[in-house]
Design a protein around this motif. Sequence first.
Motif, PDB file in Angstrom:
ATOM      1  N   PRO A   1      17.559  -4.817  -9.480  1.00 15.28           N
ATOM      2  CA  PRO A   1      17.722  -4.255  -8.129  1.00 15.28           C
ATOM      3  C   PRO A   1      17.810  -2.729  -8.179  1.00 15.28           C
ATOM      4  O   PRO A   1      18.465  -2.157  -9.044  1.00 15.28           O
ATOM      5  N   LEU A   2      17.145  -2.076  -7.232  1.00 16.13           N
ATOM      6  CA  LEU A   2      17.123  -0.617  -7.176  1.00 16.13           C
ATOM      7  C   LEU A   2      18.327  -0.083  -6.413  1.00 16.13           C
ATOM      8  O   LEU A   2      18.831  -0.719  -5.479  1.00 16.13           O
ATOM      9  N   THR A   3      18.767   1.105  -6.796  1.00 21.85           N
ATOM     10  CA  THR A   3      19.816   1.791  -6.052  1.00 21.85           C
ATOM     11  C   THR A   3      19.187   2.547  -4.880  1.00 21.85           C
ATOM     12  O   THR A   3      17.970   2.652  -4.769  1.00 21.85           O
ATOM     13  N   HIS A   4      20.041   3.112  -4.010  1.00 22.69           N
ATOM     14  CA  HIS A   4      19.538   3.905  -2.881  1.00 22.69           C
ATOM     15  C   HIS A   4      18.634   5.030  -3.381  1.00 22.69           C
ATOM     16  O   HIS A   4      17.536   5.238  -2.849  1.00 22.69           O
ATOM     17  N   ASP A   5      19.085   5.761  -4.392  1.00 24.52           N
ATOM     18  CA  ASP A   5      18.309   6.894  -4.902  1.00 24.52           C
ATOM     19  C   ASP A   5      16.991   6.431  -5.516  1.00 24.52           C
ATOM     20  O   ASP A   5      15.950   7.080  -5.348  1.00 24.52           O
ATOM     21  N   GLU A   6      17.016   5.309  -6.234  1.00 23.42           N
ATOM     22  CA  GLU A   6      15.786   4.797  -6.856  1.00 23.42           C
ATOM     23  C   GLU A   6      14.779   4.353  -5.802  1.00 23.42           C
ATOM     24  O   GLU A   6      13.569   4.554  -5.958  1.00 23.42           O
ATOM     25  N   ILE A   7      15.271   3.761  -4.721  1.00 22.94           N
ATOM     26  CA  ILE A   7      14.383   3.354  -3.631  1.00 22.94           C
ATOM     27  C   ILE A   7      13.699   4.574  -3.030  1.00 22.94           C
ATOM     28  O   ILE A   7      12.480   4.588  -2.795  1.00 22.94           O
ATOM     29  N   THR A   8      14.469   5.621  -2.798  1.00 23.56           N
ATOM     30  CA  THR A   8      13.926   6.845  -2.200  1.00 23.56           C
ATOM     31  C   THR A   8      12.878   7.481  -3.105  1.00 23.56           C
ATOM     32  O   THR A   8      11.823   7.932  -2.640  1.00 23.56           O
ATOM     33  N   LYS A   9      13.152   7.526  -4.406  1.00 24.60           N
ATOM     34  CA  LYS A   9      12.233   8.181  -5.336  1.00 24.60           C
ATOM     35  C   LYS A   9      10.964   7.372  -5.558  1.00 24.60           C
ATOM     36  O   LYS A   9       9.863   7.927  -5.616  1.00 24.60           O
ATOM     37  N   GLN A  10      11.098   6.055  -5.706  1.00 21.68           N
ATOM     38  CA  GLN A  10       9.942   5.231  -6.021  1.00 21.68           C
ATOM     39  C   GLN A  10       9.100   4.866  -4.804  1.00 21.68           C
ATOM     40  O   GLN A  10       7.881   4.702  -4.913  1.00 21.68           O
ATOM     41  N   PHE A  11       9.767   4.750  -3.642  1.00 22.98           N
ATOM     42  CA  PHE A  11       9.055   4.333  -2.438  1.00 22.98           C
ATOM     43  C   PHE A  11       9.409   5.251  -1.269  1.00 22.98           C
ATOM     44  O   PHE A  11      10.108   4.834  -0.334  1.00 22.98           O
ATOM     45  N   PRO A  12       8.961   6.510  -1.317  1.00 20.19           N
ATOM     46  CA  PRO A  12       9.350   7.477  -0.281  1.00 20.19           C
ATOM     47  C   PRO A  12       8.864   7.115   1.112  1.00 20.19           C
ATOM     48  O   PRO A  12       9.416   7.600   2.099  1.00 20.19           O
ATOM     49  N   THR A  13       7.828   6.272   1.218  1.00 15.50           N
ATOM     50  CA  THR A  13       7.322   5.904   2.540  1.00 15.50           C
ATOM     51  C   THR A  13       7.820   4.544   3.008  1.00 15.50           C
ATOM     52  O   THR A  13       7.439   4.089   4.088  1.00 15.50           O
ATOM     53  N   LEU A  14       8.661   3.887   2.217  1.00 13.38           N
ATOM     54  CA  LEU A  14       9.254   2.625   2.650  1.00 13.38           C
ATOM     55  C   LEU A  14      10.326   2.925   3.685  1.00 13.38           C
ATOM     56  O   LEU A  14      11.267   3.663   3.417  1.00 13.38           O
ATOM     57  N   ASP A  15      10.170   2.349   4.858  1.00 15.41           N
ATOM     58  CA  ASP A  15      11.064   2.678   5.967  1.00 15.41           C
ATOM     59  C   ASP A  15      12.315   1.812   5.969  1.00 15.41           C
ATOM     60  O   ASP A  15      12.860   1.514   7.027  1.00 15.41           O
ATOM     61  N   LEU A  16      12.763   1.392   4.784  1.00 13.14           N
ATOM     62  CA  LEU A  16      13.945   0.550   4.672  1.00 13.14           C
ATOM     63  C   LEU A  16      14.780   0.993   3.481  1.00 13.14           C
ATOM     64  O   LEU A  16      14.253   1.526   2.504  1.00 13.14           O
ATOM     65  N   THR A  17      16.085   0.728   3.541  1.00 17.42           N
ATOM     66  CA  THR A  17      16.951   0.908   2.388  1.00 17.42           C
ATOM     67  C   THR A  17      18.054  -0.131   2.471  1.00 17.42           C
ATOM     68  O   THR A  17      18.124  -0.927   3.427  1.00 17.42           O
ATOM     69  N   LEU A  18      18.922  -0.165   1.488  1.00 17.52           N
ATOM     70  CA  LEU A  18      19.971  -1.172   1.424  1.00 17.52           C
ATOM     71  C   LEU A  18      20.901  -1.063   2.628  1.00 17.52           C
ATOM     72  O   LEU A  18      21.310   0.032   3.010  1.00 17.52           O
ATOM     73  N   GLY A  19      21.208  -2.214   3.213  1.00 15.31           N
ATOM     74  CA  GLY A  19      22.120  -2.238   4.349  1.00 15.31           C
ATOM     75  C   GLY A  19      21.448  -2.115   5.701  1.00 15.31           C
ATOM     76  O   GLY A  19      22.105  -2.285   6.735  1.00 15.31           O
TER      77      GLY A  19
ATOM     78  N   GLN B   1      11.939 -12.557  12.899  1.00 13.93           N
ATOM     79  CA  GLN B   1      11.356 -13.190  14.062  1.00 13.93           C
ATOM     80  C   GLN B   1      11.296 -14.692  13.850  1.00 13.93           C
ATOM     81  O   GLN B   1      11.188 -15.170  12.725  1.00 13.93           O
ATOM     82  N   ARG B   2      11.370 -15.424  14.921  1.00 16.24           N
ATOM     83  CA  ARG B   2      11.425 -16.884  14.828  1.00 16.24           C
ATOM     84  C   ARG B   2      10.232 -17.428  14.044  1.00 16.24           C
ATOM     85  O   ARG B   2       9.084 -17.091  14.315  1.00 16.24           O
ATOM     86  N   GLY B   3      10.528 -18.263  13.062  1.00 13.23           N
ATOM     87  CA  GLY B   3       9.488 -18.893  12.277  1.00 13.23           C
ATOM     88  C   GLY B   3       8.958 -18.060  11.115  1.00 13.23           C
ATOM     89  O   GLY B   3       8.192 -18.561  10.296  1.00 13.23           O
ATOM     90  N   LYS B   4       9.362 -16.806  11.031  1.00 14.26           N
ATOM     91  CA  LYS B   4       8.824 -15.939   9.978  1.00 14.26           C
ATOM     92  C   LYS B   4       9.712 -16.029   8.746  1.00 14.26           C
ATOM     93  O   LYS B   4      10.913 -15.850   8.791  1.00 14.26           O
ATOM     94  N   GLN B   5       9.108 -16.287   7.593  1.00  8.27           N
ATOM     95  CA  GLN B   5       9.823 -16.329   6.320  1.00  8.27           C
ATOM     96  C   GLN B   5       9.440 -15.165   5.410  1.00  8.27           C
ATOM     97  O   GLN B   5      10.249 -14.732   4.602  1.00  8.27           O
ATOM     98  N   ARG B   6       8.216 -14.661   5.552  1.00 14.20           N
ATOM     99  CA  ARG B   6       7.733 -13.573   4.712  1.00 14.20           C
ATOM    100  C   ARG B   6       6.792 -12.697   5.519  1.00 14.20           C
ATOM    101  O   ARG B   6       6.165 -13.160   6.468  1.00 14.20           O
ATOM    102  N   GLU B   7       6.666 -11.442   5.106  1.00 15.65           N
ATOM    103  CA  GLU B   7       5.660 -10.561   5.689  1.00 15.65           C
ATOM    104  C   GLU B   7       5.359  -9.429   4.719  1.00 15.65           C
ATOM    105  O   GLU B   7       6.122  -9.166   3.793  1.00 15.65           O
ATOM    106  N   HIS B   8       4.253  -8.755   4.942  1.00 18.78           N
ATOM    107  CA  HIS B   8       3.868  -7.597   4.166  1.00 18.78           C
ATOM    108  C   HIS B   8       4.131  -6.338   4.980  1.00 18.78           C
ATOM    109  O   HIS B   8       3.687  -6.217   6.116  1.00 18.78           O
ATOM    110  N   LEU B   9       4.876  -5.398   4.395  1.00 16.02           N
ATOM    111  CA  LEU B   9       5.207  -4.146   5.080  1.00 16.02           C
ATOM    112  C   LEU B   9       4.417  -3.016   4.417  1.00 16.02           C
ATOM    113  O   LEU B   9       4.573  -2.739   3.226  1.00 16.02           O
ATOM    114  N   ALA B  10       3.541  -2.373   5.184  1.00 14.76           N
ATOM    115  CA  ALA B  10       2.664  -1.339   4.633  1.00 14.76           C
ATOM    116  C   ALA B  10       3.466  -0.163   4.095  1.00 14.76           C
ATOM    117  O   ALA B  10       4.456   0.262   4.696  1.00 14.76           O
ATOM    118  N   LEU B  11       3.041   0.376   2.959  1.00 16.24           N
ATOM    119  CA  LEU B  11       3.681   1.546   2.365  1.00 16.24           C
ATOM    120  C   LEU B  11       2.805   2.789   2.586  1.00 16.24           C
ATOM    121  O   LEU B  11       1.602   2.689   2.734  1.00 16.24           O
TER     122      LEU B  11
END
Length: 331
Positions: free
Chosen positions: A297-315, A321-331
Motif C-alpha cells: 500500500p502506498l502512503t499519501h506522499d507516494e501516491i502524489t509522487k507516482q500518480f500526480p494526476t490521480l484525483d484521489l488519495t487515502l480517506g 453507484q448502484r450495481g457498480k463493483q469496478r471501474e477504470h479511472l483515467a490518469l
Amino acid sequence: MYGINGRNGAPTTVCEDVSATAKIGYGRVSTRDQNPDSQRDALTEAGCDKIFIDKASGKLASRPELDKALDYARAGDTFVITRLARAARSLKHLIELAESLRERGIDLLVLKQGIDTSTPTGRLAFHMLGAIDEFQRELIVEGTHEGLASARSRGRTGGRRPTLTATQVRMARQMYDSEEYTVQQIADTFHTSRATIYRALSDEGDFAYVVYRSSKPKVDNDGRSYGETGQGDHSRAQYDSDRMYWPLDDAKRHRAKAMVYVTDGIVTRIRAIDPNGQWTPDQRANGTYWEIPVTAPLTHDEITKQFPTLDLTLGDELPRQRGKQREHLAL
C-alpha cells in the motif's frame, strides 16, 4: 482617462500599473456535486488576486475556466493550484502545461505538494516528471511493437471494429460536456454500454483500476478470502485478496497503473501495479481474470509522487453507484 493595455484587452486607467504581477488561482471539483469552497479558501489564503473554478470530471470534460485562467495570466504572474491533479488531465498534459507556463514567464505554485517553479527545487521536480513521462512512452511503444510482432506471427493483422464511430464519439463528448445527460443516457442513445462510453471519452489512456467493496470479509467456493479480510492493510491475506483475481482485457494490461480499493465509500488503500511484475491468469476463467502484480500500500506522499494526476488519495469519499463493483479511472 483610459488605455487599452489591460489584461484581455480591458481598459485601464492611467494610474494603473499594467506591469504589476498577480497570483492567478485555479481550482476544479472532480464531480458535479462537489463543493469547491475548500479549494477557493486555500487559494484565497495563498493571496490569489483572481480565482477560476471548473466543475468537470477529470480527463473527460472540457475546462473553460482553466482556459480563461491561462489567458488571463501574464509574464511575471504566478499560476496557483492546490494539487497537480486539479489542473492536469494526464501526466503528458501536466508536462505540456508546465512548459507552456515556463515559456510565457509564468511561475507555477502547487500548494499541497510544495512545488514552486520559481525555485531550483521546483524546476527539478518538473524535470523529473518529464523524464518519467518519456520512460512511460518508451515502455508503451516497446510493448506495442512486441505485441504486434506476436500477433503477426499468429496470422492476426488487425483488431475488431470500433463500437463507436469518430462522429459518435464527438457527439458523446458534447453530450457529456453539456452536463445535461448521464453516462447511462449517452450509452442508451448510441445503443451501447456505459463501459464503452467511458472508454471512448477517456481516449483509452492509462488508468487506475477502482474496486468497490464492503468491510465485511468474504470467502469464495474454494475457501479463498477476498474483499476486506480484516487482517490489516499490510497482511499477507489482504495482499493476496487485493491482487487476485480481476477481469481485464489482455490488451489493456499495459495501461493499468494502479489499484484503488474503496471500502464502504471511502478510499482505504492504493497500490501501484509493478510494471515489471508477472501477470498470472486464472486458469478457471480462460485467461480473462488475472492475478495482478501489485505493490505494498502506498502512503499519501507516494501516491502524489507516482500518480500526480490521480484525483484521489487515502480517506477520500467515493460512493459506489448502484450495481457498480469496478471501474477504470483515467490518469
